[in-house]
Design a protein around this motif. Structure first.
Motif, mmCIF file in Angstrom:
data_model
loop_
_atom_site.group_PDB
_atom_site.id
_atom_site.type_symbol
_atom_site.label_atom_id
_atom_site.label_comp_id
_atom_site.label_asym_id
_atom_site.label_seq_id
_atom_site.Cartn_x
_atom_site.Cartn_y
_atom_site.Cartn_z
ATOM 1 N N GLY A 1 17.484 -3.638 13.995
ATOM 2 C CA GLY A 1 18.536 -3.867 16.073
ATOM 3 C C GLY A 1 18.765 -2.511 16.859
ATOM 4 N N LEU A 2 19.897 -2.066 17.076
ATOM 5 C CA LEU A 2 20.178 -0.880 17.842
ATOM 6 C C LEU A 2 21.243 -0.597 17.307
ATOM 7 C CD1 LEU A 2 19.403 1.469 20.068
ATOM 8 C CD2 LEU A 2 20.675 0.285 21.359
ATOM 9 N N VAL A 3 21.142 0.215 16.477
ATOM 10 C CA VAL A 3 22.942 1.608 16.315
ATOM 11 C C VAL A 3 22.815 2.290 16.349
ATOM 12 C CG1 VAL A 3 23.654 -0.879 14.387
ATOM 13 C CG2 VAL A 3 22.068 1.746 13.539
ATOM 14 N N GLN A 4 24.363 3.218 15.714
ATOM 15 C CA GLN A 4 24.587 4.340 16.224
ATOM 16 C C GLN A 4 24.786 5.065 14.548
ATOM 17 O OE1 GLN A 4 28.467 4.442 18.230
ATOM 18 N NE2 GLN A 4 27.342 4.259 20.381
ATOM 19 N N SER A 5 24.043 6.445 14.784
ATOM 20 C CA SER A 5 24.444 7.699 13.479
ATOM 21 C C SER A 5 25.482 6.874 12.604
ATOM 22 C CB SER A 5 24.251 8.502 14.091
ATOM 23 O OG SER A 5 23.871 9.301 12.967
ATOM 24 N N GLY A 6 25.498 6.302 11.555
ATOM 25 C CA GLY A 6 26.559 6.091 10.620
ATOM 26 C C GLY A 6 26.786 4.841 10.374
ATOM 27 N N GLU A 7 26.145 3.879 11.085
ATOM 28 C CA GLU A 7 26.411 2.520 11.223
ATOM 29 C C GLU A 7 25.171 1.645 9.931
ATOM 30 O OE1 GLU A 7 28.125 1.461 14.937
ATOM 31 O OE2 GLU A 7 26.257 0.792 15.155
ATOM 32 N N SER A 8 25.946 0.394 9.773
ATOM 33 C CA SER A 8 24.643 0.031 9.336
ATOM 34 C C SER A 8 24.134 -0.992 9.689
ATOM 35 C CB SER A 8 25.581 -0.354 7.194
ATOM 36 O OG SER A 8 26.357 0.491 7.094
ATOM 37 N N LEU A 9 22.745 -1.030 8.574
ATOM 38 C CA LEU A 9 22.113 -2.824 8.904
ATOM 39 C C LEU A 9 21.436 -3.969 7.969
ATOM 40 C CD1 LEU A 9 20.026 -2.104 11.970
ATOM 41 C CD2 LEU A 9 21.893 -3.143 11.734
ATOM 42 N N ARG A 10 21.012 -4.737 7.243
ATOM 43 C CA ARG A 10 20.862 -5.254 6.841
ATOM 44 C C ARG A 10 19.608 -6.004 7.151
ATOM 45 N NH1 ARG A 10 23.521 -10.165 2.462
ATOM 46 N NH2 ARG A 10 22.616 -8.725 0.058
ATOM 47 N N LEU A 11 18.691 -5.402 6.096
ATOM 48 C CA LEU A 11 17.463 -6.450 6.878
ATOM 49 C C LEU A 11 17.293 -6.989 5.879
ATOM 50 C CD1 LEU A 11 15.107 -2.813 7.417
ATOM 51 C CD2 LEU A 11 16.583 -4.558 8.666
ATOM 52 N N PHE A 12 16.607 -8.602 6.257
ATOM 53 C CA PHE A 12 15.984 -9.851 5.214
ATOM 54 C C PHE A 12 14.542 -10.035 5.370
ATOM 55 C CE2 PHE A 12 20.221 -12.212 4.990
ATOM 56 C CZ PHE A 12 20.882 -10.433 6.351
ATOM 57 N N CYS A 13 13.980 -10.522 4.216
ATOM 58 C CA CYS A 13 12.910 -10.417 4.256
ATOM 59 C C CYS A 13 12.458 -11.403 3.339
ATOM 60 C CB CYS A 13 11.855 -9.359 3.396
ATOM 61 S SG CYS A 13 10.160 -9.899 3.243
ATOM 62 N N VAL A 14 12.048 -13.197 4.113
ATOM 63 C CA VAL A 14 12.422 -14.768 3.302
ATOM 64 C C VAL A 14 10.583 -14.296 3.563
ATOM 65 C CG1 VAL A 14 12.681 -16.663 3.866
ATOM 66 C CG2 VAL A 14 14.025 -15.135 4.624
ATOM 67 N N ALA A 15 9.871 -14.961 2.123
ATOM 68 C CA ALA A 15 8.915 -15.391 1.314
ATOM 69 C C ALA A 15 8.607 -16.443 1.100
ATOM 70 C CB ALA A 15 8.259 -14.253 0.348
ATOM 71 N N SER A 16 7.342 -16.711 1.826
ATOM 72 C CA SER A 16 6.773 -18.049 1.503
ATOM 73 C C SER A 16 5.268 -18.300 1.016
ATOM 74 C CB SER A 16 7.189 -19.340 2.257
ATOM 75 O OG SER A 16 6.668 -18.593 3.410
ATOM 76 N N GLY A 17 4.847 -19.148 0.152
ATOM 77 C CA GLY A 17 3.027 -19.226 0.254
ATOM 78 C C GLY A 17 2.524 -18.553 -1.655
ATOM 79 N N PHE A 18 3.712 -17.901 -2.167
ATOM 80 C CA PHE A 18 3.082 -17.059 -2.719
ATOM 81 C C PHE A 18 4.489 -17.818 -4.744
ATOM 82 C CE2 PHE A 18 4.702 -12.963 -2.420
ATOM 83 C CZ PHE A 18 5.313 -13.153 -1.976
ATOM 84 N N SER A 19 4.080 -16.927 -5.579
ATOM 85 C CA SER A 19 5.143 -16.696 -6.467
ATOM 86 C C SER A 19 6.351 -15.229 -6.382
ATOM 87 C CB SER A 19 4.576 -17.202 -7.757
ATOM 88 O OG SER A 19 4.361 -17.769 -7.754
ATOM 89 N N PHE A 20 6.898 -15.620 -5.215
ATOM 90 C CA PHE A 20 8.039 -14.362 -4.526
ATOM 91 C C PHE A 20 8.748 -13.874 -5.601
ATOM 92 C CE2 PHE A 20 10.526 -12.035 -1.861
ATOM 93 C CZ PHE A 20 11.847 -11.783 -2.804
ATOM 94 N N ALA A 21 9.056 -15.199 -7.089
ATOM 95 C CA ALA A 21 9.945 -14.892 -8.106
ATOM 96 C C ALA A 21 9.381 -13.505 -9.309
ATOM 97 C CB ALA A 21 10.482 -16.102 -8.723
ATOM 98 N N THR A 22 7.915 -13.855 -9.050
ATOM 99 C CA THR A 22 7.206 -13.364 -10.223
ATOM 100 C C THR A 22 6.013 -11.833 -9.909
ATOM 101 O OG1 THR A 22 4.735 -14.179 -10.067
ATOM 102 C CG2 THR A 22 6.782 -15.889 -11.335
#
Length: 126
Positions: A10-31
């Motif tokens: 997203g659009l934020v100002q300097s000093g602010e925070s963001l949390r990115l997510f990446c949802v995986a499927s179709g492979f053995s993510f845990a390994t």
């Protein structure tokens, strides 16, 4: 079918925070180790952070060390990137990818193959 879906940018100002997510499927993510790589406008790709399969070993680029935190929830097949104290130079499209990347990775493989998402835009205004 392998899918990596990033979100949280997203659009934020300097000093602010963001949390990115990446949802995986179709492979053995845990390994698999996972990484975040970003690309700023008009620049080449830059490795940001990596995490091993169980989540107890993490590495960071010097440019984000102390501000960003990578983590994962293998039960949810989800990779995270908590970004604090954002700076304008953090503006980029952020991609998650399978495997362990670092500053010495072969960036000719950037966004090649199936283990890349579409990216999420992070814009930091000053």
């Amino acid at each position: 079918e392998v899918q990596l879906v990033e979100s949280g940018g997203g659009l934020v100002q300097s000093g602010e925070s963001l949390r990115l997510f990446c949802v995986a499927s179709g492979f053995s993510f845990a390994t698999d180790a996972m990484s975040w790589v970003r690309q700023a406008p008009g620049k080449g790709p830059e490795w940001v952070s990596a995490i091993n399969s169980v989540g107890d070993t993490t590495t960071y680029a010097d440019s984000v060390k102390g501000r960003f935190t990578i983590s994962r929830d293998n039960a949810k097949n989800t990779l995270y990137l908590q970004m604090n104290n954002l700076r304008p130079e953090d503006t980029a499209v952020y991609y998650c990818t399978k495997g362990y990347w670092d500053v010495w990775s072969d960036y000719s493989y950037f966004r090649r193959g199936i283990y890349w998402g579409q990216g999420t835009q992070v814009t930091v205004s000053s």
